[in-house]
Design a protein around this motif. Structure first.
Motif, mmCIF file in Angstrom:
data_model
loop_
_atom_site.group_PDB
_atom_site.id
_atom_site.type_symbol
_atom_site.label_atom_id
_atom_site.label_comp_id
_atom_site.label_asym_id
_atom_site.label_seq_id
_atom_site.Cartn_x
_atom_site.Cartn_y
_atom_site.Cartn_z
ATOM 1 N N ALA A 160 0.814 -1.222 0.000
ATOM 2 C CA ALA A 160 0.000 0.000 0.000
ATOM 3 C C ALA A 160 0.848 1.272 0.000
ATOM 4 O O ALA A 160 0.484 2.254 -0.634
ATOM 5 C CB ALA A 160 -0.945 0.002 1.198
ATOM 6 N N SER A 161 1.984 1.243 0.675
ATOM 7 C CA SER A 161 2.793 2.451 0.754
ATOM 8 C C SER A 161 3.503 2.756 -0.567
ATOM 9 O O SER A 161 3.852 3.894 -0.832
ATOM 10 C CB SER A 161 3.819 2.330 1.882
ATOM 11 N N GLN A 162 3.717 1.742 -1.379
ATOM 12 C CA GLN A 162 4.375 1.912 -2.679
ATOM 13 C C GLN A 162 3.444 1.435 -3.794
ATOM 14 O O GLN A 162 3.852 0.730 -4.711
ATOM 15 C CB GLN A 162 5.681 1.106 -2.715
ATOM 16 N N PHE A 163 2.188 1.838 -3.715
ATOM 17 C CA PHE A 163 1.154 1.330 -4.621
ATOM 18 C C PHE A 163 1.475 1.599 -6.080
ATOM 19 O O PHE A 163 1.317 0.731 -6.928
ATOM 20 C CB PHE A 163 -0.196 1.946 -4.249
ATOM 21 N N GLY A 184 9.903 -2.825 -16.437
ATOM 22 C CA GLY A 184 10.258 -3.482 -15.179
ATOM 23 C C GLY A 184 11.542 -2.932 -14.588
ATOM 24 O O GLY A 184 11.624 -2.662 -13.383
ATOM 25 N N VAL A 185 12.551 -2.737 -15.439
ATOM 26 C CA VAL A 185 13.831 -2.190 -14.967
ATOM 27 C C VAL A 185 13.644 -0.751 -14.479
ATOM 28 O O VAL A 185 14.169 -0.368 -13.424
ATOM 29 C CB VAL A 185 14.898 -2.277 -16.081
ATOM 30 N N ALA A 186 12.877 0.059 -15.223
ATOM 31 C CA ALA A 186 12.637 1.448 -14.808
ATOM 32 C C ALA A 186 11.913 1.499 -13.468
ATOM 33 O O ALA A 186 12.236 2.330 -12.609
ATOM 34 C CB ALA A 186 11.830 2.183 -15.871
ATOM 35 N N THR A 187 10.962 0.599 -13.265
ATOM 36 C CA THR A 187 10.241 0.558 -11.982
ATOM 37 C C THR A 187 11.168 0.153 -10.853
ATOM 38 O O THR A 187 11.155 0.766 -9.774
ATOM 39 C CB THR A 187 9.051 -0.418 -12.073
ATOM 40 N N LEU A 188 11.988 -0.865 -11.072
ATOM 41 C CA LEU A 188 12.907 -1.309 -10.025
ATOM 42 C C LEU A 188 13.941 -0.234 -9.698
ATOM 43 O O LEU A 188 14.309 -0.046 -8.531
ATOM 44 C CB LEU A 188 13.589 -2.611 -10.443
ATOM 45 N N ILE A 189 14.411 0.485 -10.709
ATOM 46 C CA ILE A 189 15.373 1.574 -10.467
ATOM 47 C C ILE A 189 14.725 2.676 -9.653
ATOM 48 O O ILE A 189 15.317 3.183 -8.691
ATOM 49 C CB ILE A 189 15.936 2.104 -11.805
ATOM 50 N N SER A 190 13.510 3.076 -10.019
ATOM 51 C CA SER A 190 12.844 4.134 -9.253
ATOM 52 C C SER A 190 12.522 3.682 -7.839
ATOM 53 O O SER A 190 12.533 4.470 -6.908
ATOM 54 C CB SER A 190 11.576 4.602 -9.967
ATOM 55 N N TRP A 191 12.236 2.394 -7.667
ATOM 56 C CA TRP A 191 11.954 1.857 -6.330
ATOM 57 C C TRP A 191 13.241 1.872 -5.490
ATOM 58 O O TRP A 191 13.210 2.195 -4.306
ATOM 59 C CB TRP A 191 11.438 0.435 -6.464
ATOM 60 N N ALA A 192 14.377 1.507 -6.112
ATOM 61 C CA ALA A 192 15.641 1.488 -5.384
ATOM 62 C C ALA A 192 16.100 2.890 -5.012
ATOM 63 O O ALA A 192 16.728 3.094 -3.966
ATOM 64 C CB ALA A 192 16.710 0.786 -6.224
ATOM 65 N N GLU A 193 15.781 3.891 -5.838
ATOM 66 C CA GLU A 193 16.204 5.264 -5.559
ATOM 67 C C GLU A 193 15.405 5.914 -4.433
ATOM 68 O O GLU A 193 15.873 6.860 -3.826
ATOM 69 C CB GLU A 193 16.065 6.110 -6.828
ATOM 70 N N SER A 194 14.198 5.408 -4.182
ATOM 71 C CA SER A 194 13.376 6.058 -3.137
ATOM 72 C C SER A 194 13.710 5.542 -1.752
ATOM 73 O O SER A 194 14.299 4.567 -1.518
ATOM 74 C CB SER A 194 11.898 5.835 -3.436
#
Length: 196
Positions: free
Chosen positions: A126-129, A186-196
């Motif tokens: 929920a926090s990273q919906f 998928g890679v763009a999402t994982l990169i943005s998730w890792a940066e936050s």
């Protein structure tokens, strides 16, 4: 779409393609229009989910959120239908521990498990919906839309010994677009998730 079509009465099946096409066009226009309107109104500072951006009166805000919730609740069983059918089928095969249970019990157990699992995933994500939805789209949505239908068509063409046609070339291009789109998003999402 396939489980819905297979569950229709035979006299309703000829009308399904026209109804499905009209419904799909309306949904695409509504979603694209709503997204474009929200982006035009809010720019790049759009909050996720989009309904959080509506800041009019309390009544209008509550009505929009209520409508969104009702839409999610009513489409939830339809979204789970294909996976529920697959899960029920796998539970009825002999190696499964629940194969000895009655069909109704297996159906209730598998659907209860599916609902509890999706609720658990929703609670954890929920926090990273926004990122979770992007990842699900990259892993599941793009392959279901671009890769699998084209691969199935190519396999059927090969099995039925159909002559080479432009449709097979279009199917191959669709597979390539799907693979590239799935990996890149998928890679763009994982990169943005890792940066936050």
């Amino acid at each position: 779409m396939i489980p819905i079509l297979s569950s229709l009465d035979p006299d309703q099946k000829p009308h399904f393609a026209a109804i499905f096409t009209h419904a799909l066009v309306v949904v695409v226009v509504l979603f694209a229009g709503f997204g474009a309107l929200c982006y035009a109104a809010f720019g790049s500072a759009v909050l996720m989910p989009v309904t959080l951006n509506v800041q009019s009166s309390v009544a209008v805000d509550a009505l929009i959120r209520f409508g969104y919730s009702v839409a999610v609740v009513f489409t939830y069983p339809l979204q789970l239908l294909p996976i529920a059918d697959m899960l029920e089928g796998s539970c009825s095969k002999p190696p499964a521990h629940c194969a000895s249970l009655s069909a109704a019990t297996r159906r209730h157990l598998s659907r209860s498990f599916l609902i509890l699992f999706t609720c658990l995933v929703a609670e954890c994500g929920a926090s990273q919906f926004d990122r979770f939805v992007s990842l699900v789209g990259a892993i599941c949505g793009i392959p279901l839309a671009f890769i699998l239908p084209n691969l199935i068509y190519l396999r059927l063409s090969q099995t039925l010994n159909l002559p080479k046609s432009p449709r097979q070339l279009v199917a191959r291009v669709g597979v390539v677009i799907g693979v590239v789109g799935s990996i890149s998003s998928g890679v763009a999402t994982l990169i943005s998730w890792a940066e936050s």
